[in-house]
Design a protein around this motif. Structure first.
Motif, short mmCIF file in Angstrom:
data_model
loop_
_atom_site.label_atom_id
_atom_site.label_comp_id
_atom_site.label_asym_id
_atom_site.label_seq_id
_atom_site.Cartn_x
_atom_site.Cartn_y
_atom_site.Cartn_z
N UNK A 132 33.32 45.16 38.67
CA UNK A 132 35.75 45.58 38.15
C UNK A 132 35.84 44.26 37.33
N UNK A 133 36.57 44.66 36.94
CA UNK A 133 37.95 43.79 35.79
C UNK A 133 38.90 43.17 36.58
N UNK A 134 38.63 42.84 37.72
CA UNK A 134 39.99 42.09 38.31
C UNK A 134 40.66 40.58 38.18
N UNK A 135 41.77 40.68 38.31
CA UNK A 135 42.45 39.21 38.06
C UNK A 135 42.29 38.42 39.03
N UNK A 136 42.77 36.62 38.48
CA UNK A 136 42.90 36.40 38.99
C UNK A 136 44.11 35.52 38.77
N UNK A 137 44.49 35.02 39.80
CA UNK A 137 46.41 35.66 40.26
C UNK A 137 46.83 33.62 40.76
N UNK A 138 46.94 32.89 39.49
CA UNK A 138 47.12 30.97 38.99
C UNK A 138 48.39 30.87 39.50
N UNK A 139 49.52 31.89 39.60
CA UNK A 139 50.62 31.62 39.03
C UNK A 139 51.42 30.46 40.24
N UNK A 175 40.50 52.21 50.12
CA UNK A 175 39.00 52.14 49.57
C UNK A 175 38.49 50.92 48.57
N UNK A 176 37.73 50.74 47.76
CA UNK A 176 37.37 49.25 46.73
C UNK A 176 38.28 49.26 45.68
N UNK A 177 39.33 50.25 46.01
CA UNK A 177 40.16 49.58 44.91
C UNK A 177 40.96 48.64 45.24
N UNK A 178 41.50 48.59 46.66
CA UNK A 178 42.21 48.00 47.36
C UNK A 178 42.55 46.42 47.09
N UNK A 179 44.01 46.01 47.35
CA UNK A 179 44.21 44.63 46.19
C UNK A 179 44.86 43.98 47.48
N UNK A 180 44.90 42.63 47.35
CA UNK A 180 45.73 41.91 48.71
C UNK A 180 46.65 41.37 47.56
N UNK A 181 48.28 41.74 47.91
CA UNK A 181 48.89 41.49 47.13
C UNK A 181 50.26 41.02 48.10
N UNK A 182 50.75 39.75 46.93
CA UNK A 182 52.19 39.17 47.54
C UNK A 182 52.88 39.84 47.10
N UNK A 183 54.62 40.11 48.33
CA UNK A 183 55.72 40.80 48.50
C UNK A 183 55.49 41.82 47.03
N UNK A 184 55.39 43.00 47.84
CA UNK A 184 55.11 44.25 46.72
C UNK A 184 54.73 43.83 45.90
N UNK A 185 53.64 43.08 46.00
CA UNK A 185 52.45 43.15 43.74
C UNK A 185 53.48 42.36 43.24
N UNK A 186 53.73 40.72 43.33
CA UNK A 186 54.76 40.47 41.95
C UNK A 186 53.51 39.20 42.79
N UNK A 187 53.47 38.79 41.14
CA UNK A 187 53.04 37.13 41.11
C UNK A 187 53.17 36.31 42.03
N UNK A 188 51.94 35.41 42.21
CA UNK A 188 51.68 34.72 43.93
C UNK A 188 52.98 33.47 44.01
N UNK A 189 53.10 33.16 42.66
CA UNK A 189 53.64 31.63 42.56
C UNK A 189 55.43 32.62 42.37
N UNK A 190 56.12 33.47 41.73
CA UNK A 190 57.18 33.85 42.25
C UNK A 190 57.36 34.73 43.95
N UNK A 191 57.05 34.42 44.65
CA UNK A 191 57.21 34.38 45.89
C UNK A 191 58.13 34.33 46.59
#
Length: 238
Positions: A132-139, A175-191
């Motif tokens: 899968x083409x998944x991102x990396x959040x380094x914010x 399912x397999x499309x599940x993702x861990x997200x911060x604050x209603x799917x915002x960049x972790x650095x802006x939480x």
């Protein structure tokens, strides 16, 4: 309050435990190893990884040991060919669903998924890789979230909610499309809720959550704080 002690058999060994305890807890108390990935002492039991499934006499289905309460006279089997095949399949599916490249992972050599694969004899994958083409959040200024290495154990969600009380993390999709997200799917650095405590990083079983600046095999997880914090919180609420 009456304390009820129950007696049962696990792998032909007679053991006992409190009526409020699970099969996994009693097994651990008696040095009977049951593999698990989502369970962690100090956090609520979730039963999501299904690696701790056991056989119970009189039942045709498998039962998750981490959320199955013990019963008087229960006869439990934790090791069998059926269970070994089931657990190996789960490990293979976890590897095939994401992009786990151990050789370049910060948790290489210190990864619970890797350890389980070795212990269960998983040396190849029978299922097609999804890549899968998944991102990396380094914010975040101190931490990194790599979805490619996440096994969706939700330890981070539970420790953030139950121990830190910040409720930063959650899960989106299914399912397999599940993702861990911060604050209603915002960049972790802006939480606006994250306290930067790092508890989520140190309960993560893989390299999905790590500290910045760590190179290959340098990310060591520190977890002894969990039972201590849980005991203190229980004392506060008395």
């Amino acid at each position: 309050m009456t304390i009820q002690i129950l007696t049962l058999t696990i792998d032909n060994k007679q053991v006992s435990g409190l009526a409020s305890e699970t099969v996994l807890q009693v097994a651990c108390e008696n040095d009977i190893a049951i593999p698990t990935l989502c369970y962690l002492e100090g956090l609520s039991s979730h039963g999501s990884c299904r690696l701790c499934m056991v056989e119970i006499k009189g039942s045709a289905k498998l039962h998750p040991a981490c959320v199955t309460l013990i019963q008087e006279g229960m006869e439990v089997t934790t090791q069998s060919e059926r269970l070994l095949h089931y657990r190996r399949s789960i490990i293979q599916l976890l590897f095939s669903e994401r992009n786990h490249v151990c050789a370049v992972c910060v948790s290489n050599g210190h990864c619970e998924l890797q350890d389980l694969a070795r212990d269960l004899g998983v040396n190849h994958i029978d299922f097609p890789y999804l890549y899968p083409a998944l991102s990396v959040d380094a914010s975040h200024s101190r931490f990194v979230l790599d979805h490619n290495r996440c096994v969706l154990c939700t330890r981070c969600v539970r420790v953030c909610s139950e121990i830190e009380g910040a409720h930063t993390w959650d899960v989106k999709n299914r399912g397999i499309r599940s993702l861990i997200v911060a604050d209603f799917d915002t960049p972790w650095g802006t939480s606006e809720t994250c306290t930067g405590c790092g508890k989520c990083v140190h309960v993560c079983p893989t390299g999905a959550l790590s500290e910045k600046g760590k190179s290959v095999a340098e990310m060591l997880k520190k977890r002894p704080f969990l039972p201590y914090l849980m005991a203190n919180r229980a004392q506060e609420h008395r």
